[in-house]
Scaffold this motif. Structure first.
Motif, PDB file in Angstrom:
ATOM      1  N   GLY A 156       0.809  -1.223   0.000  1.00  0.00           N
ATOM      2  CA  GLY A 156       0.000   0.000   0.000  1.00  0.00           C
ATOM      3  C   GLY A 156       0.837   1.266   0.000  1.00  0.00           C
ATOM      4  N   MET A 157       2.025   1.240  -0.641  1.00  0.00           N
ATOM      5  CA  MET A 157       2.858   2.449  -0.676  1.00  0.00           C
ATOM      6  C   MET A 157       2.141   3.595  -1.400  1.00  0.00           C
ATOM      7  SD  MET A 157       5.740   2.329   1.040  1.00  0.00           S
ATOM      8  CE  MET A 157       7.177   3.166   0.393  1.00  0.00           C
ATOM      9  N   GLU A 158       1.365   3.252  -2.437  1.00  0.00           N
ATOM     10  CA  GLU A 158       0.577   4.287  -3.149  1.00  0.00           C
ATOM     11  C   GLU A 158      -0.339   5.001  -2.160  1.00  0.00           C
ATOM     12  OE1 GLU A 158      -0.059   4.920  -6.859  1.00  0.00           O
ATOM     13  OE2 GLU A 158       2.053   4.381  -6.605  1.00  0.00           O
ATOM     14  N   GLU A 159      -1.028   4.181  -1.363  1.00  0.00           N
ATOM     15  CA  GLU A 159      -1.969   4.712  -0.390  1.00  0.00           C
ATOM     16  C   GLU A 159      -1.229   5.531   0.679  1.00  0.00           C
ATOM     17  OE1 GLU A 159      -5.300   2.851   2.562  1.00  0.00           O
ATOM     18  OE2 GLU A 159      -4.416   1.478   1.090  1.00  0.00           O
ATOM     19  N   LEU A 160      -0.067   5.009   1.107  1.00  0.00           N
ATOM     20  CA  LEU A 160       0.712   5.692   2.156  1.00  0.00           C
ATOM     21  C   LEU A 160       1.264   7.030   1.672  1.00  0.00           C
ATOM     22  CD1 LEU A 160       2.587   2.624   3.673  1.00  0.00           C
ATOM     23  CD2 LEU A 160       0.890   4.034   4.836  1.00  0.00           C
TER      24      LEU A 160
ATOM     25  N   HIS B 141       2.688  13.310  10.820  1.00  0.00           N
ATOM     26  CA  HIS B 141       3.436  14.494  11.236  1.00  0.00           C
ATOM     27  C   HIS B 141       3.741  15.399  10.049  1.00  0.00           C
ATOM     28  CE1 HIS B 141       4.854  11.965  14.877  1.00  0.00           C
ATOM     29  NE2 HIS B 141       3.676  12.515  15.092  1.00  0.00           N
ATOM     30  N   GLY B 142       2.762  15.513   9.147  1.00  0.00           N
ATOM     31  CA  GLY B 142       2.905  16.440   8.027  1.00  0.00           C
ATOM     32  C   GLY B 142       3.709  15.929   6.852  1.00  0.00           C
ATOM     33  N   ILE B 143       4.195  14.688   6.928  1.00  0.00           N
ATOM     34  CA  ILE B 143       5.017  14.133   5.840  1.00  0.00           C
ATOM     35  C   ILE B 143       4.313  12.878   5.314  1.00  0.00           C
ATOM     36  CG2 ILE B 143       7.272  13.136   5.267  1.00  0.00           C
ATOM     37  CD1 ILE B 143       8.462  14.717   7.549  1.00  0.00           C
ATOM     38  N   PRO B 144       4.268  12.678   3.993  1.00  0.00           N
ATOM     39  CA  PRO B 144       3.653  11.443   3.488  1.00  0.00           C
ATOM     40  C   PRO B 144       4.303  10.218   4.144  1.00  0.00           C
ATOM     41  CG  PRO B 144       4.191  12.920   1.679  1.00  0.00           C
ATOM     42  CD  PRO B 144       4.769  13.533   2.921  1.00  0.00           C
ATOM     43  N   ALA B 145       3.469   9.328   4.674  1.00  0.00           N
ATOM     44  CA  ALA B 145       4.007   8.137   5.362  1.00  0.00           C
ATOM     45  C   ALA B 145       4.910   7.331   4.427  1.00  0.00           C
ATOM     46  CB  ALA B 145       2.858   7.280   5.876  1.00  0.00           C
ATOM     47  N   ALA B 146       4.576   7.330   3.132  1.00  0.00           N
ATOM     48  CA  ALA B 146       5.404   6.584   2.162  1.00  0.00           C
ATOM     49  C   ALA B 146       6.829   7.131   2.126  1.00  0.00           C
ATOM     50  CB  ALA B 146       4.787   6.661   0.773  1.00  0.00           C
ATOM     51  N   ALA B 147       6.959   8.450   2.237  1.00  0.00           N
ATOM     52  CA  ALA B 147       8.291   9.065   2.187  1.00  0.00           C
ATOM     53  C   ALA B 147       9.124   8.641   3.401  1.00  0.00           C
ATOM     54  CB  ALA B 147       8.170  10.585   2.138  1.00  0.00           C
ATOM     55  N   ILE B 148       8.474   8.513   4.542  1.00  0.00           N
ATOM     56  CA  ILE B 148       9.184   8.099   5.764  1.00  0.00           C
ATOM     57  C   ILE B 148       9.686   6.671   5.607  1.00  0.00           C
ATOM     58  CG2 ILE B 148       8.902   7.625   8.233  1.00  0.00           C
ATOM     59  CD1 ILE B 148       6.823   9.929   8.295  1.00  0.00           C
ATOM     60  N   ILE B 149       8.784   5.791   5.148  1.00  0.00           N
ATOM     61  CA  ILE B 149       9.141   4.379   4.961  1.00  0.00           C
ATOM     62  C   ILE B 149      10.218   4.238   3.881  1.00  0.00           C
ATOM     63  CG2 ILE B 149       8.245   2.140   4.174  1.00  0.00           C
ATOM     64  CD1 ILE B 149       7.250   2.891   6.943  1.00  0.00           C
ATOM     65  N   ASP B 150      10.022   4.956   2.783  1.00  0.00           N
ATOM     66  CA  ASP B 150      10.941   4.898   1.640  1.00  0.00           C
ATOM     67  C   ASP B 150      12.348   5.327   2.069  1.00  0.00           C
ATOM     68  OD1 ASP B 150      12.295   6.186  -0.809  1.00  0.00           O
ATOM     69  OD2 ASP B 150      10.595   5.182  -1.731  1.00  0.00           O
ATOM     70  N   SER B 151      12.459   6.469   2.770  1.00  0.00           N
ATOM     71  CA  SER B 151      13.810   6.931   3.141  1.00  0.00           C
ATOM     72  C   SER B 151      14.448   6.019   4.175  1.00  0.00           C
ATOM     73  CB  SER B 151      13.857   8.345   3.704  1.00  0.00           C
ATOM     74  OG  SER B 151      12.646   8.949   3.681  1.00  0.00           O
ATOM     75  N   TYR B 152      13.643   5.559   5.128  1.00  0.00           N
ATOM     76  CA  TYR B 152      14.185   4.653   6.148  1.00  0.00           C
ATOM     77  C   TYR B 152      14.770   3.408   5.473  1.00  0.00           C
ATOM     78  CZ  TYR B 152      14.286   1.113   9.824  1.00  0.00           C
ATOM     79  OH  TYR B 152      14.691   0.115  10.676  1.00  0.00           O
ATOM     80  N   ASN B 153      13.964   2.794   4.608  1.00  0.00           N
ATOM     81  CA  ASN B 153      14.410   1.574   3.928  1.00  0.00           C
ATOM     82  C   ASN B 153      15.638   1.829   3.065  1.00  0.00           C
ATOM     83  OD1 ASN B 153      12.616  -0.463   4.808  1.00  0.00           O
ATOM     84  ND2 ASN B 153      10.995   0.327   3.486  1.00  0.00           N
ATOM     85  N   SER B 154      15.628   2.940   2.325  1.00  0.00           N
ATOM     86  CA  SER B 154      16.758   3.233   1.437  1.00  0.00           C
ATOM     87  C   SER B 154      18.041   3.437   2.234  1.00  0.00           C
ATOM     88  CB  SER B 154      16.464   4.481   0.601  1.00  0.00           C
ATOM     89  OG  SER B 154      15.395   4.205  -0.278  1.00  0.00           O
TER      90      SER B 154
END
Length: 364
Positions: free
Chosen positions: A281-285, A291-304
């Protein structure tokens, strides 16, 4: 590192080989190697080679400057340290929304210290030939800066095949903005801090089947070099052997074929498969803000960050910091509790929170 970290003899050999093979662009800055990089460049380059035989770029430390008087002082010091009377390319180092617009949106130090105006003056005086900046932020901010400053001729951005479609680093979108404003691009991070130098094994087999002698890193560099309006690709070579590898793929450069592009798409998927935090569900995230940031961006940067050779130094952290600053500067201790729930009812708050916590700890 400290000056002792610079192996001057090896640097001289690298400089000589690079020039001998017909390449000319050298990139330094006021802050690299604890401020010793420009001096090393003078010794290896300016004192040993004719000024017309090389192209030199350096950068004004926009993030360090607090007073307008420092702008001219630091610039003159840079010319002296590099041992040159002019820079071919000169950049404001690491522009982002905060440095440009300030915390309150009324103008950051770049504006209050008139850094762009200073660059125009230096260009009129012949002390720099081309005006640019390096950039770690979103496409929207880039569009604003280029709209305000038609004198900018080029922008240096992180661009590689892993980040090209990233919702967060937005390399592809930033490239499009650069070209729309009629500017050229200098590419940094083409191998993503070394991560793309060692690809997952099944991908390496496919690469070797096409080019038995080319390294995975050279595929990444060829991807970055294939864009219209690219001045140069900075690959950040640390040793003579890395340089020889890069020269071998660029001396006889040919753009990627359709087949090769497909292999790079597969490589991105193989890297994603190594992500420690797998959330569907990254599209959805992308649409859910935490906290004002797309959840996908948080997950994406953490993983990267986690799959890079040195997670704590990943370029992704620069972007994360910018996002955080834009949304709730100084609130990191007091972040409100929020929930991240997918449409099917799956609660992924704990995962997003864990990723954010790691990013905050490493970004500041």
């Amino acid at each position: 590192g400290n000056p002792a970290d610079i192996d001057q003899k090896q640097l001289e050999a690298m400089v000589d080989l690079f020039l001998e093979k017909g390449f000319t662009y050298f990139d330094t800055s006021y802050v690299y190697h604890n401020g010793e990089s420009e001096t090393a460049v003078r010794k290896a380059l300016a004192e040993r080679h004719d000024r017309s035989s090389f192209v030199l770029a350096s950068k004004l430390p926009a993030f360090l400057i607090q007073k307008e008087s420092e702008v001219g002082t630091i610039f003159e010091e840079q010319l002296k340290k590099c041992g040159v009377s002019y820079f071919n390319y000169f950049l404001l180092h690491n522009l982002n929304k905060i440095l440009y617009n300030g915390m309150d949106g009324k103008g950051g130090t770049v504006k209050t210290c008139h850094m762009f105006e200073a660059m125009k003056k230096w260009k009129d005086e012949g002390k720099i030939r081309h005006i640019g900046f390096s950039f770690h932020d979103d496409a929207e901010t880039l569009d604003q800066i280029l709209g305000d400053h038609p004198e900018v001729e080029f922008v240096q951005i992180a661009l590689n095949y892993y980040d090209y479609e990233s919702p967060f680093l937005q390399a592809g979108k930033c490239y499009e903005v650069i070209r729309r404003h009629g500017c050229k691009m200098v590419v940094m991070e083409p191998v993503k801090g070394g991560m793309l130098a060692s690809v997952p094994e099944k991908i390496e087999d496919k690469m070797k089947a096409v080019w038995p002698n080319l390294s995975p890193a050279s595929w990444a560099i060829r991807f970055a070099a294939g864009f219209d309006g690219t001045i140069t690709v900075l690959s950040g070579m640390s040793t003579l052997s890395q340089m020889q590898d890069n020269l071998s793929c660029m001396a006889d450069y040919h753009p990627l074929s359709e087949t090769e592009r497909k292999i790079l798409d597969e490589a991105v998927n193989a890297y994603h498969a190594k992500w420690p935090l797998k959330l569907r569900g990254m599209e959805e995230l992308q649409k859910i803000l935490y906290h004002g940031i797309p959840a996908a961006a948080i997950i994406d940067s953490y993983n990267s960050c986690q799959i890079q050779p040195n997670p704590g130094f990943a370029a992704d952290l620069n972007y994360y910091k910018g996002q955080l600053a834009k949304n709730h500067y100084g609130l990191t201790d007091e972040l409100p509790k929020e929930k991240v729930v997918l449409a099917d009812g799956t609660d992924v708050t704990a995962e997003v929170e864990r990723a954010e916590k790691w990013l905050i700890e490493h970004s500041f």
